[in-house]
Motif scaffolding. Structure first.
Motif, PDB file in Angstrom:
ATOM      1  N   LEU A 192      53.861  -8.916  -3.394  1.00  0.00           N
ATOM      2  CA  LEU A 192      53.346  -8.826  -4.517  1.00  0.00           C
ATOM      3  C   LEU A 192      51.872  -9.216  -4.761  1.00  0.00           C
ATOM      4  CD1 LEU A 192      56.378  -9.686  -6.784  1.00  0.00           C
ATOM      5  CD2 LEU A 192      55.664  -7.591  -6.265  1.00  0.00           C
ATOM      6  N   ILE A 193      51.258 -10.092  -3.860  1.00  0.00           N
ATOM      7  CA  ILE A 193      49.972 -10.639  -3.817  1.00  0.00           C
ATOM      8  C   ILE A 193      48.956  -9.401  -3.648  1.00  0.00           C
ATOM      9  CG2 ILE A 193      48.329 -11.964  -2.710  1.00  0.00           C
ATOM     10  CD1 ILE A 193      50.654 -13.864  -2.038  1.00  0.00           C
ATOM     11  N   GLY A 194      48.232  -9.440  -4.595  1.00  0.00           N
ATOM     12  CA  GLY A 194      47.128  -8.458  -4.756  1.00  0.00           C
ATOM     13  C   GLY A 194      47.714  -7.216  -5.427  1.00  0.00           C
ATOM     14  N   GLU A 195      48.766  -7.137  -6.064  1.00  0.00           N
ATOM     15  CA  GLU A 195      49.364  -6.132  -6.809  1.00  0.00           C
ATOM     16  C   GLU A 195      48.681  -6.326  -8.436  1.00  0.00           C
ATOM     17  OE1 GLU A 195      51.308  -3.160  -6.239  1.00  0.00           O
ATOM     18  OE2 GLU A 195      51.098  -4.061  -4.191  1.00  0.00           O
ATOM     19  N   LYS A 196      48.604  -5.183  -9.060  1.00  0.00           N
ATOM     20  CA  LYS A 196      48.181  -5.381 -10.540  1.00  0.00           C
ATOM     21  C   LYS A 196      49.367  -5.291 -11.429  1.00  0.00           C
ATOM     22  CE  LYS A 196      43.532  -3.915  -9.778  1.00  0.00           C
ATOM     23  NZ  LYS A 196      42.893  -5.165  -9.392  1.00  0.00           N
ATOM     24  N   GLY A 197      49.261  -5.820 -12.509  1.00  0.00           N
ATOM     25  CA  GLY A 197      50.519  -5.903 -13.499  1.00  0.00           C
ATOM     26  C   GLY A 197      49.682  -5.790 -14.848  1.00  0.00           C
ATOM     27  N   ILE A 198      50.578  -5.557 -15.988  1.00  0.00           N
ATOM     28  CA  ILE A 198      50.010  -5.421 -17.532  1.00  0.00           C
ATOM     29  C   ILE A 198      50.796  -6.557 -18.062  1.00  0.00           C
ATOM     30  CG2 ILE A 198      50.371  -3.968 -19.517  1.00  0.00           C
ATOM     31  CD1 ILE A 198      48.612  -2.742 -17.457  1.00  0.00           C
ATOM     32  N   VAL A 199      49.959  -7.264 -18.794  1.00  0.00           N
ATOM     33  CA  VAL A 199      50.315  -8.423 -19.436  1.00  0.00           C
ATOM     34  C   VAL A 199      51.006  -7.848 -20.600  1.00  0.00           C
ATOM     35  CG1 VAL A 199      49.505 -10.502 -20.844  1.00  0.00           C
ATOM     36  CG2 VAL A 199      48.379 -10.096 -18.946  1.00  0.00           C
ATOM     37  N   LEU A 200      52.486  -8.669 -20.846  1.00  0.00           N
ATOM     38  CA  LEU A 200      53.531  -8.232 -21.983  1.00  0.00           C
ATOM     39  C   LEU A 200      53.337  -9.397 -23.028  1.00  0.00           C
ATOM     40  CD1 LEU A 200      56.315  -7.248 -19.900  1.00  0.00           C
ATOM     41  CD2 LEU A 200      54.819  -5.724 -20.868  1.00  0.00           C
ATOM     42  N   VAL A 201      52.909 -10.554 -22.620  1.00  0.00           N
ATOM     43  CA  VAL A 201      53.045 -11.755 -23.292  1.00  0.00           C
ATOM     44  C   VAL A 201      51.660 -12.558 -23.147  1.00  0.00           C
ATOM     45  CG1 VAL A 201      54.072 -13.742 -24.336  1.00  0.00           C
ATOM     46  CG2 VAL A 201      55.593 -11.983 -24.016  1.00  0.00           C
ATOM     47  N   THR A 202      50.773 -12.753 -24.030  1.00  0.00           N
ATOM     48  CA  THR A 202      49.838 -13.571 -23.725  1.00  0.00           C
ATOM     49  C   THR A 202      49.774 -14.620 -22.752  1.00  0.00           C
ATOM     50  OG1 THR A 202      48.657 -12.672 -26.031  1.00  0.00           O
ATOM     51  CG2 THR A 202      47.425 -14.892 -24.738  1.00  0.00           C
ATOM     52  N   ILE A 203      48.988 -14.588 -21.676  1.00  0.00           N
ATOM     53  CA  ILE A 203      49.002 -15.613 -20.840  1.00  0.00           C
ATOM     54  C   ILE A 203      48.097 -17.115 -21.007  1.00  0.00           C
ATOM     55  CG2 ILE A 203      48.467 -16.388 -18.417  1.00  0.00           C
ATOM     56  CD1 ILE A 203      49.279 -13.523 -17.593  1.00  0.00           C
ATOM     57  N   ASN A 204      48.766 -18.122 -21.605  1.00  0.00           N
ATOM     58  CA  ASN A 204      48.058 -19.405 -21.974  1.00  0.00           C
ATOM     59  C   ASN A 204      48.603 -20.504 -21.202  1.00  0.00           C
ATOM     60  OD1 ASN A 204      47.258 -21.570 -23.449  1.00  0.00           O
ATOM     61  ND2 ASN A 204      46.735 -20.290 -25.427  1.00  0.00           N
ATOM     62  N   VAL A 225      54.500 -15.976 -11.294  1.00  0.00           N
ATOM     63  CA  VAL A 225      53.083 -15.108 -10.640  1.00  0.00           C
ATOM     64  C   VAL A 225      52.007 -15.918 -11.360  1.00  0.00           C
ATOM     65  CG1 VAL A 225      54.213 -13.131  -9.992  1.00  0.00           C
ATOM     66  CG2 VAL A 225      53.133 -13.096 -12.220  1.00  0.00           C
ATOM     67  N   ILE A 226      50.868 -16.244 -10.289  1.00  0.00           N
ATOM     68  CA  ILE A 226      49.792 -16.906 -10.687  1.00  0.00           C
ATOM     69  C   ILE A 226      48.853 -15.446 -10.536  1.00  0.00           C
ATOM     70  CG2 ILE A 226      48.024 -18.640 -10.411  1.00  0.00           C
ATOM     71  CD1 ILE A 226      50.816 -19.465 -10.977  1.00  0.00           C
ATOM     72  N   VAL A 227      48.185 -15.066 -11.821  1.00  0.00           N
ATOM     73  CA  VAL A 227      47.146 -14.066 -11.936  1.00  0.00           C
ATOM     74  C   VAL A 227      45.830 -14.260 -12.290  1.00  0.00           C
ATOM     75  CG1 VAL A 227      49.412 -12.687 -12.617  1.00  0.00           C
ATOM     76  CG2 VAL A 227      47.738 -13.400 -14.264  1.00  0.00           C
ATOM     77  N   SER A 228      45.009 -13.480 -12.106  1.00  0.00           N
ATOM     78  CA  SER A 228      43.599 -13.476 -12.544  1.00  0.00           C
ATOM     79  C   SER A 228      43.376 -12.103 -13.161  1.00  0.00           C
ATOM     80  CB  SER A 228      42.369 -13.839 -11.717  1.00  0.00           C
ATOM     81  OG  SER A 228      42.443 -12.841 -10.688  1.00  0.00           O
ATOM     82  N   GLN A 229      42.414 -12.030 -14.176  1.00  0.00           N
ATOM     83  CA  GLN A 229      41.923 -10.870 -14.907  1.00  0.00           C
ATOM     84  C   GLN A 229      41.014 -10.045 -14.135  1.00  0.00           C
ATOM     85  OE1 GLN A 229      41.004 -11.184 -18.823  1.00  0.00           O
ATOM     86  NE2 GLN A 229      41.649  -9.234 -19.390  1.00  0.00           N
ATOM     87  N   ILE A 249      42.751 -17.564 -21.235  1.00  0.00           N
ATOM     88  CA  ILE A 249      43.519 -17.032 -21.961  1.00  0.00           C
ATOM     89  C   ILE A 249      43.663 -15.533 -21.633  1.00  0.00           C
ATOM     90  CG2 ILE A 249      44.654 -16.524 -24.185  1.00  0.00           C
ATOM     91  CD1 ILE A 249      43.469 -19.465 -24.733  1.00  0.00           C
ATOM     92  N   ILE A 250      44.657 -14.863 -21.243  1.00  0.00           N
ATOM     93  CA  ILE A 250      44.379 -13.396 -20.904  1.00  0.00           C
ATOM     94  C   ILE A 250      45.538 -12.808 -21.939  1.00  0.00           C
ATOM     95  CG2 ILE A 250      44.965 -11.639 -19.175  1.00  0.00           C
ATOM     96  CD1 ILE A 250      44.635 -13.904 -17.036  1.00  0.00           C
ATOM     97  N   ASP A 251      44.771 -12.058 -22.637  1.00  0.00           N
ATOM     98  CA  ASP A 251      45.587 -11.370 -23.864  1.00  0.00           C
ATOM     99  C   ASP A 251      46.679 -10.153 -23.129  1.00  0.00           C
ATOM    100  OD1 ASP A 251      44.131 -12.678 -25.897  1.00  0.00           O
ATOM    101  OD2 ASP A 251      42.463 -11.335 -25.687  1.00  0.00           O
ATOM    102  N   GLU A 252      47.552 -10.027 -24.316  1.00  0.00           N
ATOM    103  CA  GLU A 252      48.602  -8.936 -24.028  1.00  0.00           C
ATOM    104  C   GLU A 252      47.896  -7.562 -23.816  1.00  0.00           C
ATOM    105  OE1 GLU A 252      51.998  -6.824 -27.062  1.00  0.00           O
ATOM    106  OE2 GLU A 252      51.415  -9.084 -27.272  1.00  0.00           O
ATOM    107  N   GLY A 253      48.287  -6.741 -23.078  1.00  0.00           N
ATOM    108  CA  GLY A 253      47.933  -5.358 -22.443  1.00  0.00           C
ATOM    109  C   GLY A 253      46.874  -5.374 -21.563  1.00  0.00           C
ATOM    110  N   ALA A 254      46.191  -6.482 -21.186  1.00  0.00           N
ATOM    111  CA  ALA A 254      45.319  -6.561 -19.978  1.00  0.00           C
ATOM    112  C   ALA A 254      45.920  -6.523 -18.625  1.00  0.00           C
ATOM    113  CB  ALA A 254      44.649  -8.082 -20.177  1.00  0.00           C
ATOM    114  N   THR A 255      44.970  -5.953 -17.856  1.00  0.00           N
ATOM    115  CA  THR A 255      45.720  -5.476 -16.299  1.00  0.00           C
ATOM    116  C   THR A 255      45.077  -6.975 -15.593  1.00  0.00           C
ATOM    117  OG1 THR A 255      45.065  -3.291 -16.705  1.00  0.00           O
ATOM    118  CG2 THR A 255      45.191  -4.356 -14.456  1.00  0.00           C
ATOM    119  N   VAL A 256      46.040  -7.425 -14.907  1.00  0.00           N
ATOM    120  CA  VAL A 256      45.821  -8.823 -14.327  1.00  0.00           C
ATOM    121  C   VAL A 256      46.244  -8.465 -12.532  1.00  0.00           C
ATOM    122  CG1 VAL A 256      46.268 -10.171 -15.987  1.00  0.00           C
ATOM    123  CG2 VAL A 256      48.065  -9.546 -14.718  1.00  0.00           C
TER     124      VAL A 256
END
Length: 70
Positions: free
Chosen positions: A12-24, A66-70, A49-56
């Motif tokens: 999964l490392i390097g894969e893209k996902g969509i934020v469902l619940v704000t990451i804080n 999973v530890i993500v970045s935007q 803080i990464i908002d809901e709907g963002a691609t990470v």
């Protein structure tokens, strides 16, 4: 049982996902959808803080999070 096999998680490392619940990290919140599976997620930086709907992008796996970045 909710535990993901390590080999699968490493892929999964390097894969893209969509934020469902704000990451804080400070509030211990965050969830993403990744390849059709919901994962608990944390930001790679506590002050971001990464908002809901963002691609990470998955940077690493920590247990069942999973530890993500935007």
């Amino acid at each position: 049982n909710g535990i993901k096999p390590q080999g699968f998680a490493i892929q999964l490392i390097g894969e893209k996902g969509i934020v469902l619940v704000t990451i804080n990290n400070l509030n211990s919140t965050g969830q993403i959808m990744l390849n059709g599976i919901e994962w608990s997620a944390r930001s790679s930086s506590d002050d971001v803080i990464i908002d809901e709907g963002a691609t990470v992008t998955v940077q690493q796996i920590s247990g069942v999070k999973v530890i993500v970045s935007q």
